[in-house]
Design a protein around this motif. Structure first.
Motif, mmCIF file in Angstrom:
data_model
loop_
_atom_site.group_PDB
_atom_site.id
_atom_site.type_symbol
_atom_site.label_atom_id
_atom_site.label_comp_id
_atom_site.label_asym_id
_atom_site.label_seq_id
_atom_site.Cartn_x
_atom_site.Cartn_y
_atom_site.Cartn_z
ATOM 1 N N PRO A 55 0.796 -1.232 0.000
ATOM 2 C CA PRO A 55 0.000 0.000 0.000
ATOM 3 C C PRO A 55 0.827 1.280 0.000
ATOM 4 N N VAL A 56 2.064 1.186 0.486
ATOM 5 C CA VAL A 56 2.985 2.333 0.436
ATOM 6 C C VAL A 56 4.386 1.818 0.138
ATOM 7 N N LEU A 57 5.256 2.725 -0.326
ATOM 8 C CA LEU A 57 6.676 2.408 -0.486
ATOM 9 C C LEU A 57 7.417 3.264 0.533
ATOM 10 N N PRO A 58 7.590 2.752 1.750
ATOM 11 C CA PRO A 58 8.150 3.568 2.832
ATOM 12 C C PRO A 58 9.634 3.859 2.611
ATOM 13 N N SER A 59 10.101 5.025 3.112
ATOM 14 C CA SER A 59 11.547 5.283 3.085
ATOM 15 C C SER A 59 12.222 4.468 4.190
ATOM 16 N N LYS A 60 11.461 4.129 5.221
ATOM 17 C CA LYS A 60 11.984 3.264 6.293
ATOM 18 C C LYS A 60 10.824 2.628 7.045
ATOM 19 N N ILE A 61 11.114 1.476 7.664
ATOM 20 C CA ILE A 61 10.120 0.784 8.493
ATOM 21 C C ILE A 61 10.741 0.703 9.887
ATOM 22 N N ILE A 62 10.114 1.398 10.838
ATOM 23 C CA ILE A 62 10.638 1.370 12.207
ATOM 24 C C ILE A 62 9.812 0.354 12.984
ATOM 25 N N CYS A 63 10.506 -0.612 13.587
ATOM 26 C CA CYS A 63 9.818 -1.694 14.299
ATOM 27 C C CYS A 63 10.070 -1.591 15.796
ATOM 28 N N VAL A 64 9.093 -2.062 16.563
ATOM 29 C CA VAL A 64 9.209 -2.062 18.023
ATOM 30 C C VAL A 64 9.471 -3.495 18.470
ATOM 31 N N GLY A 65 10.487 -3.644 19.332
ATOM 32 C CA GLY A 65 10.965 -4.979 19.705
ATOM 33 C C GLY A 65 10.017 -5.776 20.581
ATOM 34 N N LEU A 66 9.658 -5.263 21.720
ATOM 35 C CA LEU A 66 8.849 -6.024 22.676
ATOM 36 C C LEU A 66 7.735 -5.096 23.146
ATOM 37 N N PRO A 80 9.580 -3.293 29.372
ATOM 38 C CA PRO A 80 10.577 -2.242 29.100
ATOM 39 C C PRO A 80 10.089 -0.870 29.563
ATOM 40 N N ASP A 81 11.045 0.000 29.978
ATOM 41 C CA ASP A 81 10.711 1.372 30.390
ATOM 42 C C ASP A 81 10.449 2.255 29.185
ATOM 43 N N GLU A 82 11.150 1.972 28.103
ATOM 44 C CA GLU A 82 10.932 2.733 26.872
ATOM 45 C C GLU A 82 11.029 1.771 25.691
ATOM 46 N N PRO A 83 10.435 2.146 24.544
ATOM 47 C CA PRO A 83 10.412 1.208 23.420
ATOM 48 C C PRO A 83 11.822 0.853 22.926
ATOM 49 N N VAL A 84 12.007 -0.418 22.582
ATOM 50 C CA VAL A 84 13.234 -0.860 21.903
ATOM 51 C C VAL A 84 12.903 -0.863 20.411
ATOM 52 N N ILE A 85 13.654 -0.098 19.633
ATOM 53 C CA ILE A 85 13.306 -0.004 18.203
ATOM 54 C C ILE A 85 14.461 -0.439 17.305
ATOM 55 N N PHE A 86 14.097 -0.868 16.100
ATOM 56 C CA PHE A 86 15.091 -1.180 15.065
ATOM 57 C C PHE A 86 14.443 -0.860 13.725
ATOM 58 N N ILE A 87 15.245 -0.918 12.659
ATOM 59 C CA ILE A 87 14.739 -0.548 11.331
ATOM 60 C C ILE A 87 14.871 -1.718 10.368
ATOM 61 N N LYS A 88 13.822 -1.943 9.567
ATOM 62 C CA LYS A 88 13.905 -2.861 8.434
ATOM 63 C C LYS A 88 14.079 -2.008 7.177
ATOM 64 N N GLU A 206 2.078 7.133 21.671
ATOM 65 C CA GLU A 206 3.357 7.167 22.403
ATOM 66 C C GLU A 206 4.526 6.820 21.479
ATOM 67 N N LEU A 207 4.300 5.849 20.582
ATOM 68 C CA LEU A 207 5.370 5.439 19.655
ATOM 69 C C LEU A 207 5.681 6.546 18.657
ATOM 70 N N VAL A 208 4.634 7.234 18.162
ATOM 71 C CA VAL A 208 4.866 8.346 17.210
ATOM 72 C C VAL A 208 5.696 9.432 17.905
ATOM 73 N N GLU A 209 5.352 9.748 19.161
ATOM 74 C CA GLU A 209 6.122 10.769 19.889
ATOM 75 C C GLU A 209 7.567 10.320 20.096
ATOM 76 N N PHE A 210 7.737 9.085 20.584
ATOM 77 C CA PHE A 210 9.085 8.576 20.897
ATOM 78 C C PHE A 210 9.968 8.556 19.648
ATOM 79 N N ILE A 211 9.446 8.008 18.553
ATOM 80 C CA ILE A 211 10.272 7.832 17.346
ATOM 81 C C ILE A 211 10.504 9.163 16.638
#
Ligand code: MG
Length: 256
Positions: A55-66, A80-88, A206-211
């Motif tokens: 549906p979209v061609l993202p410039s990046k995909i940010i994923c949340v670990g747990l 976790p106290d704060e999100p653990v993130i990584f990128i695909k 919360e994730l939009v604010e954090f990232i």
């Protein structure tokens, strides 16, 4: 409203999905987020006669670990106290019904059903109370993971980044309560993961604010919000179906 991108013979088009047909609209998905009434409705296509695209061609995909309480319990881990993130990478993106290619260098490739936020406009340092202004809708991601390589490496980049390891789709649902959706994964028609997004540790605002306090989010970027309990392996020939109640079913087959 369910927005889709699709291939009609050789033309890439945008449309609104309703049951078994798609009403073609002018402009891109990003333009439809902005002002859906401005997108002129055009001809209708039978769903079976077109190919659904991501549906979209993202410039990046940010994923949340747990990010699910029930998944943390399953793993016997503290919340976790704060999100653990990584990128695909964007090169991993495939659409509904596209094949996931099993890499030769892995012996365990797992599914992870996730609900994902689609960013509608450039977002930087957004407050959680304003997050909705930057969200175009929600879709489904299967965060495909080479689990053996994830366990072997300190960083997760290799395990998460093979081509075809980021199925997205089938559509973007623009009206949805992301905090109360049934989320399910079926492998060969057997339920393997089942939870509700109300079990999320960090909410989508919360994730939009954090990232967005770390990096600028572009229109079409994806935040994949983590997976519920029950992750497990897929094998060549398996059919994997990631489902979110009010979005639909993202179906892929595993190939070599
Ligand atoms: Mg995941």
């Amino acid at each position: 409203m369910k927005l889709v991108r699709f291939l009609d013979e050789i033309k890439k088009k945008t449309g609104i999905l309703e049951d078994t047909h798609i009403t073609e609209i002018t402009g891109s998905i990003e333009e439809a987020f902005d002002n859906p009434d401005k997108c002129l409705k055009q001809s209708t296509h039978n769903l079976n006669e077109v190919k659904i695209l991501p549906p979209v061609l993202p410039s990046k995909i940010i994923c949340v670990g747990l990010n699910y309480i029930d998944h943390a319990r399953e793993l016997n881990m503290d919340l976790p106290d704060e999100p653990v993130i990584f990128i695909k990478p964007s090169t991993g993106v495939i659409g509904h019904l596209d094949p996931i290619i099993y890499p030769l260098s892995s012996k365990q490739v797992d599914y992870e059903v996730e609900i994902a936020v689609v960013i509608s406009k450039k977002a930087y340092k957004v407050k959680m109370e304003d997050a909705d202004d930057y969200i175009g809708g929600y879709t489904i991601v299967n965060d495909v993971t080479a689990r053996d390589l994830q366990n072997k490496d300190v960083q997760w980049t290799r395990a998460k980044s093979f081509d075809t390891f980021c199925p997205i789709g089938p559509c973007i649902q623009t009206q949805l309560d992301p905090s109360n959706q049934k989320i399910t994964l079926k492998l060969n028609n057997k339920i393997k993961q089942q939870s509700n997004t109300k079990n999320m540790i960090f909410s989508t605002p919360e994730l939009v604010e954090f990232i967005s306090n770390i990096m600028t989010l572009n229109p079409g970027d994806i935040i994949s919000t983590g997976t519920p309990p029950g992750v497990g392996p897929m094998n060549i020939g398996d059919i994997v179906e990631a489902e979110v109640e009010e979005i639909g079913v993202l179906r892929n087959i595993i190939k070599n």
